[in-house]
Design a protein around this motif. Structure first.
Motif, mmCIF file in Angstrom:
data_model
loop_
_atom_site.group_PDB
_atom_site.id
_atom_site.type_symbol
_atom_site.label_atom_id
_atom_site.label_comp_id
_atom_site.label_asym_id
_atom_site.label_seq_id
_atom_site.Cartn_x
_atom_site.Cartn_y
_atom_site.Cartn_z
ATOM 1 N N CYS A 91 29.679 31.533 37.588
ATOM 2 C CA CYS A 91 28.934 32.151 37.021
ATOM 3 C C CYS A 91 29.230 32.723 35.502
ATOM 4 C CB CYS A 91 27.956 33.192 37.609
ATOM 5 S SG CYS A 91 27.217 32.459 38.952
ATOM 6 N N GLN A 92 28.655 32.747 34.318
ATOM 7 C CA GLN A 92 28.870 33.566 33.100
ATOM 8 C C GLN A 92 28.365 34.889 33.352
ATOM 9 O OE1 GLN A 92 30.838 32.667 30.917
ATOM 10 N NE2 GLN A 92 31.151 30.554 31.063
ATOM 11 N N ALA A 93 28.982 35.946 34.394
ATOM 12 C CA ALA A 93 28.348 37.070 34.686
ATOM 13 C C ALA A 93 28.375 38.013 33.344
ATOM 14 C CB ALA A 93 28.864 37.487 35.832
ATOM 15 N N ALA A 94 29.511 38.058 32.759
ATOM 16 C CA ALA A 94 29.827 38.974 31.795
ATOM 17 C C ALA A 94 28.649 38.662 30.546
ATOM 18 C CB ALA A 94 31.210 38.793 31.137
ATOM 19 N N GLU A 95 28.556 37.351 30.429
ATOM 20 C CA GLU A 95 27.594 36.985 29.303
ATOM 21 C C GLU A 95 26.151 37.439 29.618
ATOM 22 O OE1 GLU A 95 25.994 32.692 27.330
ATOM 23 O OE2 GLU A 95 28.110 33.072 27.679
ATOM 24 N N PRO A 141 27.648 57.136 28.458
ATOM 25 C CA PRO A 141 27.621 57.597 29.612
ATOM 26 C C PRO A 141 26.217 57.143 30.472
ATOM 27 C CG PRO A 141 27.163 59.200 27.941
ATOM 28 C CD PRO A 141 27.541 57.866 27.158
ATOM 29 N N TYR A 142 25.341 56.753 29.758
ATOM 30 C CA TYR A 142 24.118 56.363 30.414
ATOM 31 C C TYR A 142 23.984 55.026 31.024
ATOM 32 C CZ TYR A 142 22.733 54.687 26.007
ATOM 33 O OH TYR A 142 22.470 53.950 24.802
ATOM 34 N N LYS A 143 25.204 54.112 30.643
ATOM 35 C CA LYS A 143 25.134 52.722 30.937
ATOM 36 C C LYS A 143 25.943 52.505 32.252
ATOM 37 C CE LYS A 143 24.022 50.496 26.759
ATOM 38 N NZ LYS A 143 24.175 49.351 25.883
ATOM 39 N N LEU A 144 25.728 51.566 32.806
ATOM 40 C CA LEU A 144 26.476 50.995 34.008
ATOM 41 C C LEU A 144 27.727 50.571 33.685
ATOM 42 C CD1 LEU A 144 23.644 48.942 35.836
ATOM 43 C CD2 LEU A 144 24.523 51.205 36.641
ATOM 44 N N GLN A 145 28.760 50.978 34.648
ATOM 45 C CA GLN A 145 30.182 50.677 34.440
ATOM 46 C C GLN A 145 30.397 49.533 35.146
ATOM 47 O OE1 GLN A 145 31.816 52.622 32.133
ATOM 48 N NE2 GLN A 145 29.824 53.157 31.796
ATOM 49 N N LEU A 146 31.500 48.628 34.961
ATOM 50 C CA LEU A 146 31.926 47.437 35.712
ATOM 51 C C LEU A 146 32.152 47.637 37.026
ATOM 52 C CD1 LEU A 146 34.038 45.543 33.041
ATOM 53 C CD2 LEU A 146 31.629 45.109 33.588
ATOM 54 N N GLY A 147 32.858 48.735 37.550
ATOM 55 C CA GLY A 147 33.128 48.989 38.773
ATOM 56 C C GLY A 147 33.757 48.085 39.625
ATOM 57 N N THR A 148 33.617 47.391 40.467
ATOM 58 C CA THR A 148 34.318 46.406 41.276
ATOM 59 C C THR A 148 34.144 45.028 40.574
ATOM 60 O OG1 THR A 148 32.372 45.714 42.819
ATOM 61 C CG2 THR A 148 33.980 47.533 43.502
ATOM 62 N N CYS A 149 33.318 44.919 39.914
ATOM 63 C CA CYS A 149 33.278 43.766 38.963
ATOM 64 C C CYS A 149 34.443 43.332 38.060
ATOM 65 C CB CYS A 149 31.886 43.452 38.228
ATOM 66 S SG CYS A 149 30.579 43.508 39.424
ATOM 67 N N ASP A 189 31.694 31.602 42.534
ATOM 68 C CA ASP A 189 30.432 31.206 43.543
ATOM 69 C C ASP A 189 30.682 32.015 44.768
ATOM 70 O OD1 ASP A 189 28.002 29.684 44.560
ATOM 71 O OD2 ASP A 189 29.561 29.145 45.907
ATOM 72 N N GLY A 190 29.493 32.504 45.300
ATOM 73 C CA GLY A 190 29.748 33.155 46.555
ATOM 74 C C GLY A 190 30.057 34.596 46.591
ATOM 75 N N VAL A 191 30.548 35.314 45.407
ATOM 76 C CA VAL A 191 31.295 36.555 45.106
ATOM 77 C C VAL A 191 30.219 37.396 44.880
ATOM 78 C CG1 VAL A 191 32.869 38.034 43.793
ATOM 79 C CG2 VAL A 191 33.604 35.337 44.709
ATOM 80 N N THR A 192 30.128 38.625 45.161
ATOM 81 C CA THR A 192 29.321 39.763 45.040
ATOM 82 C C THR A 192 30.148 41.141 44.727
ATOM 83 O OG1 THR A 192 27.570 39.064 46.490
ATOM 84 C CG2 THR A 192 27.473 41.364 45.883
ATOM 85 N N GLU A 220 19.356 48.551 43.219
ATOM 86 C CA GLU A 220 20.706 48.280 43.652
ATOM 87 C C GLU A 220 21.351 47.781 42.413
ATOM 88 O OE1 GLU A 220 21.639 48.222 46.310
ATOM 89 O OE2 GLU A 220 20.227 48.577 47.782
ATOM 90 N N THR A 221 22.566 47.857 42.491
ATOM 91 C CA THR A 221 23.293 47.499 41.207
ATOM 92 C C THR A 221 24.468 46.373 41.590
ATOM 93 O OG1 THR A 221 25.021 49.342 41.660
ATOM 94 C CG2 THR A 221 23.207 49.888 40.284
ATOM 95 N N PHE A 222 24.019 45.697 42.504
ATOM 96 C CA PHE A 222 24.963 44.590 42.932
ATOM 97 C C PHE A 222 24.828 43.439 41.876
ATOM 98 C CE2 PHE A 222 24.398 46.656 47.015
ATOM 99 C CZ PHE A 222 25.805 46.785 47.412
ATOM 100 N N VAL A 223 26.136 42.454 41.631
ATOM 101 C CA VAL A 223 25.915 41.574 40.901
ATOM 102 C C VAL A 223 26.505 40.382 41.704
ATOM 103 C CG1 VAL A 223 26.730 40.345 38.742
ATOM 104 C CG2 VAL A 223 26.290 42.514 38.744
ATOM 105 N N SER A 224 25.766 39.103 41.835
ATOM 106 C CA SER A 224 26.286 37.985 42.893
ATOM 107 C C SER A 224 26.121 36.926 42.064
ATOM 108 C CB SER A 224 25.569 37.880 43.990
ATOM 109 O OG SER A 224 24.318 37.808 43.893
#
Length: 401
Positions: free
Chosen positions: A255-259, A271-279, A292-295, A317-321
Motif C-alpha cells: 500500500c502507498q500508505a504515506a501518500e 503539535p496537533y497532528k498525528l505522528q508516524l509512531g510505529t509506522c 500487505d497484512g501489516v498494521t 482509533e489511529t491504526f493504519v493497515s
C-alpha cells in the motif's frame, strides 16, 4: 599385389618428334596409371631419369615412370588400394583377423561371454571400421530394460510395455519425476502437482499442461483442466471472480500508505497532528510503502490524545493497515488535542464519584427499610421477626412477669 605392369613407349609415342638426346614427353595424361595424378613428374622427363606420380587417397604407389637414354618412356607405376591393419586388440573381445586385411575384405572378431560383434570389420581403401564387441541383447520383461549384462527396472517416469532388449520410454514433459517406472504409461506417467493431464481414450497421459503461474492442482483433483488449478498459499487469484477461468496468481500488493495519509492531511510536525509512531519504520525504509497484512499505529505528541473533529467523547482509533493495496487509516479530521487527553481522567473521577453517591444512597435506603420492618414486627409481637437478640430477650421477660 604382384609385379606392376610395365609400359614401354618408343620415341614419338605422343606425337612429338624426338631424337636420342630428346626428353620424354609427359605433357599429356595418357601415361598416368589409374587412381593417380602427375605428382612430381614434369611435363618433359629428361633422358636417363625417373619420377613418381601421386596416388589418390586410399591408394599406394608401386613402381615409377622412367625415361630411357634413347628417349623411350617406361611406365611401371601402379596405384593399388591400401590394406588395413586388423590385428589391434578390441575391448571385450579378441582379433582373429589377419594383420593386413585387403581393401574390400571383411573379418568377424571374437567376443567374450555375454558380448557379440556389433558388425564385422571391414577394410575400405586403408580405413578399417571401428570394431566393437557389445553386450548381447537380453529379452527383458515389460517394465525392465537392459543395463550391462542384466535387466533392471525402468527409471522413474519411464515405462516399457513390450519385452525385449530395448530401452524404457520417457513419459511426456511435466510428469511427476518421482513416480516409479512401470510396464505401462497409465501407471508410470502422472502429471506433477503444477500441471494437468491431456489423456487418451484409455486414460494414458499424452501430455501435461502447466497450471497458470503460481498455482497448483487442487488437493484430490483428477487434474484434467485448468479449473483444477488453485493459487498457492498467500497468492491471490486473477481474475478474482471464480466464475472465470484462472489466468494467473499474484502476491498481494503493498500500500502507498504515506501518500494516502498525506492526502488526508493527518500527519505532520505540528503539535496537533498525528505522528508516524510505529509506522515510521515502514515509511522510512520503504518510501512510504506498507506491506500487505501489516498494521501500525499513529501516535499523538505527549500530553495530547486523538480526537475526531470537536467530539471529545467519540472513541478514535489511529491504526493504519494494508490489505492488497487498500489502506485503512484514521478518519479524516482526526487530530491531537489536550482536551481529549485531560477528559478521560475527569470522566473517570466523575463516574467514580457518582457511583459512590449512588451506592451510599442505596445502602441508606436498605437500612431505613430494615429498621421500618423491625418496628412493624415489634408492634405485632411477632417473635420470629425480632430485629435483634436484645429485643427478643426483653419481650420474653415481659411475658413471664
Amino acid at each position: 599385389c604382384g609385379l606392376a605392369p610395365m609400359l614401354l613407349l618408343p620415341m614419338g609415342a605422343w606425337g612429338v618428334a624426338v631424337d636420342e638426346e630428346d626428353d620424354c614427353d609427359l605433357s599429356g595424361d595418357l601415361w598416368l596409371p589409374a587412381n593417380a595424378s602427375r605428382g612430381e613428374c614434369p611435363a618433359y622427363l629428361a633422358n636417363g631419369t625417373s619420377c613418381a606420380p601421386a596416388c589418390d587417397e586410399g591408394y599406394g604407389l608401386m613402381g615409377n615412370v622412367s625415361c630411357g637414354m634413347d628417349g623411350s618412356l617406361v611406365v611401371s607405376a601402379l596405384c593399388g588400394p591400401l590394406p588395413c591393419n586388423a590385428s589391434a586388440a578390441i575391448e571385450n573381445g579378441s582379433s582373429d583377423c589377419p594383420a593386413l586385411l585387403p581393401s574390400g575384405g571383411t573379418c568377424t572378431p571374437g567376443c567374450g561371454d555375454g558380448y557379440a560383434p556389433e558388425e564385422p570389420w571391414r577394410c575400405t581403401l586403408g580405413n578399417l571400421t571401428q570394431p566393437r564387441c557389445v553386450l548381447a541383447a537380453l529379452r527383458c520383461a515389460p517394465g525392465f530394460e537392459q543395463q550391462g549384462a542384466s535387466c533392471v527396472e525402468c527409471p522413474p517416469a519411464t515405462f516399457k510395455a513390450e519385452g525385449g532388449p530395448g530401452p524404457c520410454e520417457s513419459c511426456p514433459n511435466g510428469v511427476d519425476e518421482t513416480v516409479p517406472g512401470a510396464a505401462s504409461a497409465l501407471r508410470a506417467c502422472r502429471c506433477n502437482s503444477t500441471s494437468y493431464a491431456n489423456r487418451s481414450a484409455t486414460g494414458e497421459v499424452l501430455g501435461c499442461t502447466s497450471c497458470p503461474p503460481n498455482s497448483v492442482l487442487r488437493t484430490g483433483a483428477a487434474g484434467s483442466s485448468v479449473w483444477d488449478c488453485v493459487c498457492r498459499e498467500r497468492y491471490l487469484r486473477e481474475p478474482a471472480d471464480g466464475d472465470f477461468e484462472l489466468e494467473f496468481c499474484r502476491l498481494p500488493r503493498a500500500c502507498q500508505a504515506a501518500e494516502y495519509l498525506a492526502s488526508l492531511n493527518l500527519t505532520g510536525s505540528d503539535p496537533y497532528k498525528l505522528q508516524l509512531g510505529t509506522c515510521a519504520e515502514y515509511f522510512n525504509e520503504t518510501s512510504g510503502l506498507l506491506p500487505d497484512g501489516v498494521t501500525c499505529r499513529l501516535l499523538c505528541p505527549e500530553g495530547t490524545s486523538p480526537q475526531f473533529a470537536s467530539s471529545v467523547f467519540k472513541a478514535v482509533e489511529t491504526f493504519v493497515s494494508c490489505a492488497d493495496g487498500i489502506v485503512s487509516a484514521p478518519l479524516p479530521m482526526t487530530w491531537c488535542s489536550e482536551a481529549s487527553f485531560e477528559m478521560p481522567p475527569v470522566v473517570f473521577l466523575t463516574v467514580v464519584t457518582l457511583a459512590a453517591v449512588f451506592g451510599a444512597c442505596k445502602l441508606h435506603c436498605r437500612q431505613s427499610a430494615f429498621e421500618q420492618e423491625c418496628q412493624t414486627a415489634l408492634s405485632l409481637q411477632v417473635s420470629q421477626a425480632s430485629c435483634s437478640p436484645g429485643a427478643w430477650l426483653r419481650g420474653s421477660k415481659h411475658k413471664v412477669a
